[in-house]
Design a protein around this motif. Structure first.
Motif, PDB file in Angstrom:
ATOM      1  N   LEU A 126       0.820  -1.207   0.000  1.00  0.00           N
ATOM      2  CA  LEU A 126       0.000   0.000   0.000  1.00  0.00           C
ATOM      3  C   LEU A 126       0.856   1.260   0.000  1.00  0.00           C
ATOM      4  CD1 LEU A 126      -2.855  -1.008   2.480  1.00  0.00           C
ATOM      5  CD2 LEU A 126      -3.020  -0.785  -0.010  1.00  0.00           C
ATOM      6  N   ASP A 127       1.943   1.245   0.799  1.00  0.00           N
ATOM      7  CA  ASP A 127       2.841   2.404   0.838  1.00  0.00           C
ATOM      8  C   ASP A 127       3.438   2.657  -0.543  1.00  0.00           C
ATOM      9  OD1 ASP A 127       2.318   2.718   3.486  1.00  0.00           O
ATOM     10  OD2 ASP A 127       4.177   1.765   4.199  1.00  0.00           O
ATOM     11  N   GLU A 128       3.860   1.584  -1.212  1.00  0.00           N
ATOM     12  CA  GLU A 128       4.456   1.734  -2.532  1.00  0.00           C
ATOM     13  C   GLU A 128       3.403   2.187  -3.538  1.00  0.00           C
ATOM     14  OE1 GLU A 128       6.833   1.964  -5.753  1.00  0.00           O
ATOM     15  OE2 GLU A 128       7.364   1.897  -3.628  1.00  0.00           O
TER      16      GLU A 128
ATOM     17  N   THR B 267       8.045  13.742  -0.087  1.00  0.00           N
ATOM     18  CA  THR B 267       6.627  13.932   0.170  1.00  0.00           C
ATOM     19  C   THR B 267       6.217  13.092   1.366  1.00  0.00           C
ATOM     20  OG1 THR B 267       5.748  12.095  -1.133  1.00  0.00           O
ATOM     21  CG2 THR B 267       6.317  14.111  -2.327  1.00  0.00           C
ATOM     22  N   LYS B 268       5.000  13.277   1.825  1.00  0.00           N
ATOM     23  CA  LYS B 268       4.507  12.477   2.946  1.00  0.00           C
ATOM     24  C   LYS B 268       4.402  11.014   2.580  1.00  0.00           C
ATOM     25  CE  LYS B 268       1.856  16.461   4.470  1.00  0.00           C
ATOM     26  NZ  LYS B 268       0.528  17.056   4.602  1.00  0.00           N
ATOM     27  N   ALA B 269       4.311  10.721   1.281  1.00  0.00           N
ATOM     28  CA  ALA B 269       4.220   9.332   0.835  1.00  0.00           C
ATOM     29  C   ALA B 269       5.591   8.717   0.612  1.00  0.00           C
ATOM     30  CB  ALA B 269       3.405   9.261  -0.458  1.00  0.00           C
ATOM     31  N   GLY B 270       6.644   9.495   0.785  1.00  0.00           N
ATOM     32  CA  GLY B 270       7.997   9.007   0.550  1.00  0.00           C
ATOM     33  C   GLY B 270       8.682   9.820  -0.531  1.00  0.00           C
ATOM     34  N   GLU B 271       9.879   9.422  -0.926  1.00  0.00           N
ATOM     35  CA  GLU B 271      10.634  10.135  -1.954  1.00  0.00           C
ATOM     36  C   GLU B 271      10.132   9.746  -3.333  1.00  0.00           C
ATOM     37  OE1 GLU B 271      15.193  11.085  -1.996  1.00  0.00           O
ATOM     38  OE2 GLU B 271      14.869   9.193  -3.065  1.00  0.00           O
ATOM     39  N   VAL B 272       9.835  10.740  -4.175  1.00  0.00           N
ATOM     40  CA  VAL B 272       9.374  10.478  -5.538  1.00  0.00           C
ATOM     41  C   VAL B 272      10.371  11.067  -6.528  1.00  0.00           C
ATOM     42  CG1 VAL B 272       6.947  10.426  -4.853  1.00  0.00           C
ATOM     43  CG2 VAL B 272       7.970  12.581  -5.587  1.00  0.00           C
ATOM     44  N   SER B 273      10.409  10.471  -7.734  1.00  0.00           N
ATOM     45  CA  SER B 273      11.291  10.930  -8.809  1.00  0.00           C
ATOM     46  C   SER B 273      10.457  11.686  -9.837  1.00  0.00           C
ATOM     47  CB  SER B 273      11.992   9.741  -9.471  1.00  0.00           C
ATOM     48  OG  SER B 273      12.799   9.052  -8.533  1.00  0.00           O
ATOM     49  N   LEU B 274      10.831  12.891 -10.107  1.00  0.00           N
ATOM     50  CA  LEU B 274      10.093  13.721 -11.055  1.00  0.00           C
ATOM     51  C   LEU B 274      10.906  13.928 -12.323  1.00  0.00           C
ATOM     52  CD1 LEU B 274       8.670  16.484  -8.674  1.00  0.00           C
ATOM     53  CD2 LEU B 274       7.614  14.323  -9.338  1.00  0.00           C
ATOM     54  N   LYS B 275      10.214  13.988 -13.442  1.00  0.00           N
ATOM     55  CA  LYS B 275      10.824  14.330 -14.726  1.00  0.00           C
ATOM     56  C   LYS B 275      10.304  15.715 -15.102  1.00  0.00           C
ATOM     57  CE  LYS B 275      11.373   9.610 -16.434  1.00  0.00           C
ATOM     58  NZ  LYS B 275      11.032   8.644 -17.511  1.00  0.00           N
ATOM     59  N   VAL B 276      11.120  16.704 -14.837  1.00  0.00           N
ATOM     60  CA  VAL B 276      10.706  18.090 -15.061  1.00  0.00           C
ATOM     61  C   VAL B 276      11.009  18.468 -16.510  1.00  0.00           C
ATOM     62  CG1 VAL B 276      10.952  20.476 -14.292  1.00  0.00           C
ATOM     63  CG2 VAL B 276      11.253  18.597 -12.662  1.00  0.00           C
ATOM     64  N   PRO B 277       9.995  18.851 -17.297  1.00  0.00           N
ATOM     65  CA  PRO B 277      10.225  19.179 -18.714  1.00  0.00           C
ATOM     66  C   PRO B 277      11.118  20.400 -18.891  1.00  0.00           C
ATOM     67  CG  PRO B 277       7.893  18.783 -18.262  1.00  0.00           C
ATOM     68  CD  PRO B 277       8.578  18.890 -16.936  1.00  0.00           C
ATOM     69  N   ARG B 278      11.919  20.370 -19.969  1.00  0.00           N
ATOM     70  CA  ARG B 278      12.682  21.541 -20.387  1.00  0.00           C
ATOM     71  C   ARG B 278      12.039  22.083 -21.659  1.00  0.00           C
ATOM     72  NH1 ARG B 278      17.711  18.695 -18.909  1.00  0.00           N
ATOM     73  NH2 ARG B 278      18.779  19.868 -17.278  1.00  0.00           N
TER      74      ARG B 278
END
Length: 406
Positions: free
Chosen positions: A28-30, A77-88
């Motif tokens: 559930l956490d994942e 985040t409160k749900a844990g570390e997330v990986s973001l792909k920030v557009p250029r």
């Protein structure tokens, strides 16, 4: 054909449906973490499309820019570390509001952590809570930044201007341990509490004193005076070394009341345990009299009684000091029980000792001061400081009668 029993026992049913609770929680956490990650990335893509005024690879006459790849970044985040792909984008800057909004929401958690520390929660416990909220423990740099914010708030509160008059002031100090060059030494923290003209209590000041000596008290009283402490009519304290002499320099018009509880302790230390109960009753009888004249007459009888009991040291201590414990009788009778001792401040000091006991030895005096001040700031914000402590109209009545107003 094999007969299958129509009913099974409850134990058999429980065995058949055993669930790995840890595995379910982990799944559930994942699931929550991956959902947050996917949602934020979709929002970033949508924001880039909005800036470009066209979707990715879409041919449109309204397009003002196009994609130029992306870069990765992590976000706690409160749900844990997330990986973001920030557009250029090729020409326009992508000043994304998605992450900023999320960071602002996370900063509310940080604000809560600051308030928790000010309320007396230990730094280690704060770190545990951040791990529970964010999924990872905060870094040492984050803790350092958090402490800096806390210290700035405490210093601003500690040095705030004192407004209005404070007729009654209580002074006391507390000894804490600090580690200095591998050696544990004492550090004194001096505290002042007052009752304002409106009858409410206020933490007037807290500062580090090298010792509870004359110079430390002078520095502390100057700190209070410079911040605007005025209208002081009675100061209650123990007979601290150098304090009484310093009071005359800064508040010459104020009377000094020696705390009767500390005075009783000083007398009783020269009394055998078997007689301490009887002697304590005699001492209390002095402060149960209806006025100062009666109290002084009773004190003379107590002195004679102590001498007859062959308690010469206790008799001398009492005779030399009882006059210092009767100053409160010049003030309204309704205020007597709260003016003649430092019990109000003693209760606060007891709470400070409880909070600092878990620390042991502080690395320096500043750390000790900040923690004590944080706890005092929290106490001041509770019902302790919002509930009226004394009816100060009683103090003004004699003045109004003298002025012919009554």
């Amino acid at each position: 054909m094999t007969n299958v029993p129509e009913e099974r026992t409850s134990e058999e049913i429980r065995d058949a449906i055993k669930i790995d609770g840890d595995a379910v929680r982990g799944h559930l956490d994942e699931l929550v973490r991956s959902t947050v990650e996917e949602t934020l990335n979709q929002m970033l893509d949508a924001e880039a499309d909005q800036i470009c005024k066209a979707k990715r690879y879409e041919r449109s006459p309204d397009r003002v820019d196009s994609r130029a790849g992306s870069y990765s970044r992590k976000l706690q985040t409160k749900a844990g570390e997330v990986s973001l792909k920030v557009p250029r984008l090729r020409s326009l800057p992508l000043e994304t509001q998605i992450i900023e909004r999320y960071k602002r929401r996370e900063s509310s958690v940080e604000e809560a952590l600051v308030e928790m520390y000010l309320a007396g929660v230990s730094v280690r416990r704060v770190e545990d809570i951040t791990e529970a909220l964010w999924g990872t423990r905060v870094s040492s740099s984050t803790v350092s930044e958090l402490n800096q914010k806390i210290y700035e708030r405490i210093e601003a509160w500690r040095n705030r201007p004192l407004e209005g008059e404070h007729p009654y002031v209580m002074l006391d100090g507390i000894w804490l341990k600090r580690s200095w060059g591998g050696e544990v030494k004492n550090v004194a923290i001096l505290v002042a509490v007052g009752v304002g003209a409106d009858g409410h209590r206020e933490i007037l000041g807290v500062a580090e004193g090298k010792k509870e000596d004359s110079e430390s008290w002078r520095t502390f009283l100057r700190y209070l005076k410079e911040r605007g402490l005025k209208g002081v009519r009675l100061i209650t304290s123990d007979k601290c070394l150098g304090l009484v002499e310093a009071l005359g320099d800064f508040f010459p018009d104020a009377a000094w009341q020696r705390c009767i509880v500390h005075f009783y302790r000083n007398v009783l230390k020269d009394v055998p345990r078997a007689k301490s109960g009887d002697v304590a009753a005699m001492l209390k009888a002095v402060h149960a009299q209806e006025d100062r004249a009666a109290a002084e007459a009773k004190a003379a009888l107590v002195t004679e009684k102590l001498i007859s009991l062959r308690l010469g040291a206790a008799a001398k201590c009492f005779r030399d000091g009882y006059q210092e414990t009767l100053a409160y009788m010049a003030f309204p009778r309704e205020h007597w029980t709260r003016l003649r001792s430092n019990n109000m401040l003693e209760r606060i000091m007891k709470e400070i000792r409880r909070r600092t006991r878990v620390v042991g030895a502080f690395p320096d005096g500043q750390s000790a001061l900040m923690l004590v001040a944080a706890r005092l700031r929290h106490i001041a914000g509770t019902h302790w400081g919002t509930r009226r402590y004394l009816d100060m109209d009683r103090l003004r009545e004699p003045e109004e009668r003298e002025d012919g107003k009554v």
